[in-house]
Design a protein around this motif. Structure first.
Motif, PDB file in Angstrom:
ATOM      1  N   GLU A 101      33.175  44.959  37.129  1.00 21.13           N
ATOM      2  CA  GLU A 101      34.493  44.672  37.668  1.00 21.13           C
ATOM      3  C   GLU A 101      34.524  44.844  39.181  1.00 21.13           C
ATOM      4  O   GLU A 101      35.153  44.070  39.894  1.00 21.13           O
ATOM      5  CB  GLU A 101      35.524  45.573  36.983  1.00 21.13           C
ATOM      6  N   GLY A 102      33.831  45.889  39.700  1.00 24.58           N
ATOM      7  CA  GLY A 102      33.779  46.071  41.142  1.00 24.58           C
ATOM      8  C   GLY A 102      33.063  44.930  41.827  1.00 24.58           C
ATOM      9  O   GLY A 102      33.474  44.469  42.886  1.00 24.58           O
ATOM     10  N   SER A 103      31.972  44.454  41.205  1.00 24.67           N
ATOM     11  CA  SER A 103      31.230  43.341  41.762  1.00 24.67           C
ATOM     12  C   SER A 103      32.068  42.071  41.763  1.00 24.67           C
ATOM     13  O   SER A 103      32.046  41.301  42.724  1.00 24.67           O
ATOM     14  CB  SER A 103      29.945  43.132  40.948  1.00 24.67           C
ATOM     15  N   LEU A 104      32.815  41.832  40.692  1.00 24.51           N
ATOM     16  CA  LEU A 104      33.664  40.643  40.628  1.00 24.51           C
ATOM     17  C   LEU A 104      34.760  40.718  41.679  1.00 24.51           C
ATOM     18  O   LEU A 104      35.063  39.714  42.340  1.00 24.51           O
ATOM     19  CB  LEU A 104      34.266  40.510  39.232  1.00 24.51           C
ATOM     20  N   ALA A 105      35.337  41.888  41.870  1.00 22.81           N
ATOM     21  CA  ALA A 105      36.359  42.047  42.906  1.00 22.81           C
ATOM     22  C   ALA A 105      35.783  41.723  44.277  1.00 22.81           C
ATOM     23  O   ALA A 105      36.422  41.064  45.099  1.00 22.81           O
ATOM     24  CB  ALA A 105      36.914  43.475  42.880  1.00 22.81           C
ATOM     25  N   ALA A 106      34.544  42.174  44.525  1.00 20.05           N
ATOM     26  CA  ALA A 106      33.891  41.893  45.810  1.00 20.05           C
ATOM     27  C   ALA A 106      33.639  40.403  45.986  1.00 20.05           C
ATOM     28  O   ALA A 106      33.796  39.854  47.085  1.00 20.05           O
ATOM     29  CB  ALA A 106      32.585  42.676  45.913  1.00 20.05           C
ATOM     30  N   ARG A 107      33.242  39.723  44.899  1.00 20.74           N
ATOM     31  CA  ARG A 107      33.002  38.270  44.980  1.00 20.74           C
ATOM     32  C   ARG A 107      34.297  37.515  45.268  1.00 20.74           C
ATOM     33  O   ARG A 107      34.319  36.592  46.082  1.00 20.74           O
ATOM     34  CB  ARG A 107      32.396  37.780  43.661  1.00 20.74           C
ATOM     35  N   LEU A 141      41.345  41.981  39.626  1.00 24.96           N
ATOM     36  CA  LEU A 141      42.579  41.783  40.389  1.00 24.96           C
ATOM     37  C   LEU A 141      43.344  43.092  40.548  1.00 24.96           C
ATOM     38  O   LEU A 141      43.963  43.344  41.593  1.00 24.96           O
ATOM     39  CB  LEU A 141      43.454  40.735  39.710  1.00 24.96           C
ATOM     40  N   LYS A 142      43.288  43.940  39.523  1.00 24.38           N
ATOM     41  CA  LYS A 142      43.954  45.241  39.629  1.00 24.38           C
ATOM     42  C   LYS A 142      43.284  46.108  40.692  1.00 24.38           C
ATOM     43  O   LYS A 142      43.951  46.832  41.434  1.00 24.38           O
ATOM     44  CB  LYS A 142      43.944  45.944  38.271  1.00 24.38           C
ATOM     45  N   ILE A 143      41.951  46.029  40.767  1.00 29.37           N
ATOM     46  CA  ILE A 143      41.230  46.759  41.816  1.00 29.37           C
ATOM     47  C   ILE A 143      41.680  46.278  43.190  1.00 29.37           C
ATOM     48  O   ILE A 143      41.964  47.070  44.090  1.00 29.37           O
ATOM     49  CB  ILE A 143      39.705  46.576  41.642  1.00 29.37           C
ATOM     50  N   LEU A 144      41.759  44.958  43.367  1.00 24.38           N
ATOM     51  CA  LEU A 144      42.169  44.390  44.652  1.00 24.38           C
ATOM     52  C   LEU A 144      43.630  44.678  44.951  1.00 24.38           C
ATOM     53  O   LEU A 144      44.006  44.837  46.120  1.00 24.38           O
ATOM     54  CB  LEU A 144      41.918  42.877  44.655  1.00 24.38           C
ATOM     55  N   SER A 145      44.462  44.761  43.917  1.00 21.33           N
ATOM     56  CA  SER A 145      45.883  45.037  44.155  1.00 21.33           C
ATOM     57  C   SER A 145      46.093  46.460  44.643  1.00 21.33           C
ATOM     58  O   SER A 145      46.983  46.730  45.451  1.00 21.33           O
ATOM     59  CB  SER A 145      46.704  44.784  42.881  1.00 21.33           C
ATOM     60  N   ILE A 146      45.270  47.395  44.168  1.00 22.84           N
ATOM     61  CA  ILE A 146      45.344  48.773  44.654  1.00 22.84           C
ATOM     62  C   ILE A 146      45.014  48.833  46.144  1.00 22.84           C
ATOM     63  O   ILE A 146      45.576  49.621  46.899  1.00 22.84           O
ATOM     64  CB  ILE A 146      44.399  49.680  43.840  1.00 22.84           C
ATOM     65  N   ASP A 147      44.099  47.950  46.582  1.00 27.28           N
ATOM     66  CA  ASP A 147      43.736  47.881  47.995  1.00 27.28           C
ATOM     67  C   ASP A 147      44.706  47.027  48.807  1.00 27.28           C
ATOM     68  O   ASP A 147      44.495  46.817  50.002  1.00 27.28           O
ATOM     69  CB  ASP A 147      42.326  47.310  48.155  1.00 27.28           C
ATOM     70  N   GLY A 148      45.751  46.507  48.167  1.00 21.59           N
ATOM     71  CA  GLY A 148      46.749  45.720  48.894  1.00 21.59           C
ATOM     72  C   GLY A 148      46.293  44.320  49.239  1.00 21.59           C
ATOM     73  O   GLY A 148      46.893  43.672  50.096  1.00 21.59           O
ATOM     74  N   VAL A 149      45.238  43.838  48.580  1.00 21.66           N
ATOM     75  CA  VAL A 149      44.702  42.513  48.902  1.00 21.66           C
ATOM     76  C   VAL A 149      45.457  41.416  48.165  1.00 21.66           C
ATOM     77  O   VAL A 149      45.648  40.321  48.685  1.00 21.66           O
ATOM     78  CB  VAL A 149      43.193  42.440  48.571  1.00 21.66           C
ATOM     79  N   VAL A 150      45.872  41.688  46.920  1.00 16.75           N
ATOM     80  CA  VAL A 150      46.606  40.703  46.132  1.00 16.75           C
ATOM     81  C   VAL A 150      47.859  41.353  45.546  1.00 16.75           C
ATOM     82  O   VAL A 150      47.935  42.579  45.423  1.00 16.75           O
ATOM     83  CB  VAL A 150      45.761  40.115  44.977  1.00 16.75           C
ATOM     84  N   ALA A 151      48.817  40.512  45.190  1.00 11.02           N
ATOM     85  CA  ALA A 151      50.033  40.977  44.521  1.00 11.02           C
ATOM     86  C   ALA A 151      50.380  39.981  43.427  1.00 11.02           C
ATOM     87  O   ALA A 151      50.229  38.770  43.614  1.00 11.02           O
ATOM     88  CB  ALA A 151      51.176  41.106  45.524  1.00 11.02           C
ATOM     89  N   GLN A 152      50.831  40.504  42.298  1.00  7.39           N
ATOM     90  CA  GLN A 152      51.166  39.621  41.183  1.00  7.39           C
ATOM     91  C   GLN A 152      52.537  38.998  41.400  1.00  7.39           C
ATOM     92  O   GLN A 152      53.504  39.682  41.742  1.00  7.39           O
ATOM     93  CB  GLN A 152      51.134  40.386  39.865  1.00  7.39           C
ATOM     94  N   LEU A 153      52.616  37.696  41.195  1.00 10.06           N
ATOM     95  CA  LEU A 153      53.863  36.965  41.300  1.00 10.06           C
ATOM     96  C   LEU A 153      54.529  36.904  39.929  1.00 10.06           C
ATOM     97  O   LEU A 153      53.891  37.161  38.906  1.00 10.06           O
ATOM     98  CB  LEU A 153      53.599  35.550  41.814  1.00 10.06           C
TER      99      LEU A 153
END
Length: 319
Positions: A101-107, A141-153
């Motif tokens: 999951e971490g690798s996918l978030a990085a990709r 996406l949840k990993i990225l949302s914690i970092d403020g990179v994405v937000a769910q619409l």
């Protein structure tokens, strides 16, 4: 004992919950091994709930984790089934989950930074693009949302936040911080962790002792974000704290190395130390005023660093 800021408590709670689900997922594999189950065998939720001594809700979460790593399969109206024998999986086989999951978030982040994917993405589109299970995309996406990179619409779409790699984005970032960081200091209840502040001070002083030419802008960014995150988490206002911490994670994740000159790095770190001095003397208003000056100076520095390739005449108007 100093209480953790609200957002840190929430993040730690999510992390602990996930670790519990991972432990339970391993226990499910142990149960399957103990009972001599084979590939294709059904994994009834009720049976697993009784064997593991928990309710069916955490069992479902653990099964979803196993599904995301292709260890079990879910069939409509049928439940979950082993996709491999327990011997093939191995008791520690699901330890790959976090790495995957971490690798996918990085990709995903890398593709976003290179503008290979658009501002708004559906989960289905990302599943097709990366050829991974839907649950793996959601976890990334949840990993990225914690970092403020994405937000769910509303609905199923996810929107990427602006990357901090253009003059306009950096200007807006600094304006945002200029509005909130001084308020973080002057809000009632400001309480700075002295041990953390002392460690950060030592790191900044060590960095300042480096000779010219050996100062990394990437290392500076980590120190800079750590300092401003300390200010945020020390605030007595939980909403200011949460907004600023999320923004610092966005900076650390998406702001690129702009090869800032050494003298600018030194000046910025010295300003950090001056602010720490004032805070340690409990001179909060002075520290807030110093923060305003520090960020306003950054408003001048950043465009010059980002637009290093512009013509001198164009840069002159930004100074």
């Amino acid at each position: 004992m100093r209480r953790l800021p609200w957002r840190h408590w929430m993040m730690r709670t999510r992390s602990n919950t996930r670790q519990n689900h991972l432990k339970l997922a391993r226990r499910i594999i142990e149960v399957a091994l103990e009972r001599g189950m084979n590939r294709g065998d059904h994994l009834p939720e009720t049976t697993l709930s009784e064997a593991c001594g928990v309710s069916r809700t955490p069992i479902r979460s653990a099964l979803k984790l196993l599904e995301s790593n292709d260890i079990v399969l879910r069939r409509e109206e049928g439940g979950y089934f082993l996709n491999h024998s327990p011997e093939e999986i191995g008791i520690n086989g699901i330890s790959r989950l976090d790495d995957m999951e971490g690798s996918l978030a990085a990709r995903i982040l890398s593709d976003r930074a290179e503008r290979r994917i658009t501002d708004v993405q559906s989960v289905s589109a990302l599943v097709r693009r990366y050829n991974v299970p839907r649950s793996a995309v959601l976890n990334a996406l949840k990993i990225l949302s914690i970092d403020g990179v994405v937000a769910q619409l509303p609905g199923r779409a996810w929107a990427f936040q602006p990357l901090l790699d253009t003059p306009n984005a950096l200007a807006e970032s600094l304006s945002f911080r200029l509005a909130l960081e001084p308020q973080a200091i002057t809000a009632p209840g400001f309480d700075m962790d002295s041990q953390k502040a002392g460690l950060l001070r030592q790191q900044m002083e060590d960095f300042l002792r480096r000779r010219d030419g050996s100062m990394s802008s990437v290392e500076f960014l980590h120190l800079d974000c750590a300092f401003h995150s300390l200010i945020a988490e020390s605030s007595g206002n939980r909403f200011v704290c949460g907004a600023l911490l999320a923004h610092q994670r966005l900076r650390l994740t998406t702001q690129k190395d702009h090869s800032i000159p050494d003298f600018r790095l030194r000046q910025s770190l010295e300003e950090h130390l001056d602010i720490l001095d004032s805070l340690e003397r409990m001179q909060h208003q002075l520290a807030a005023d110093q923060m305003v000056l520090h960020l306003r100076r950054s408003q001048i520095r950043k465009p010059q660093a980002v637009n290093r390739g512009l013509l001198p005449l164009a840069r002159k108007g930004m100074a």
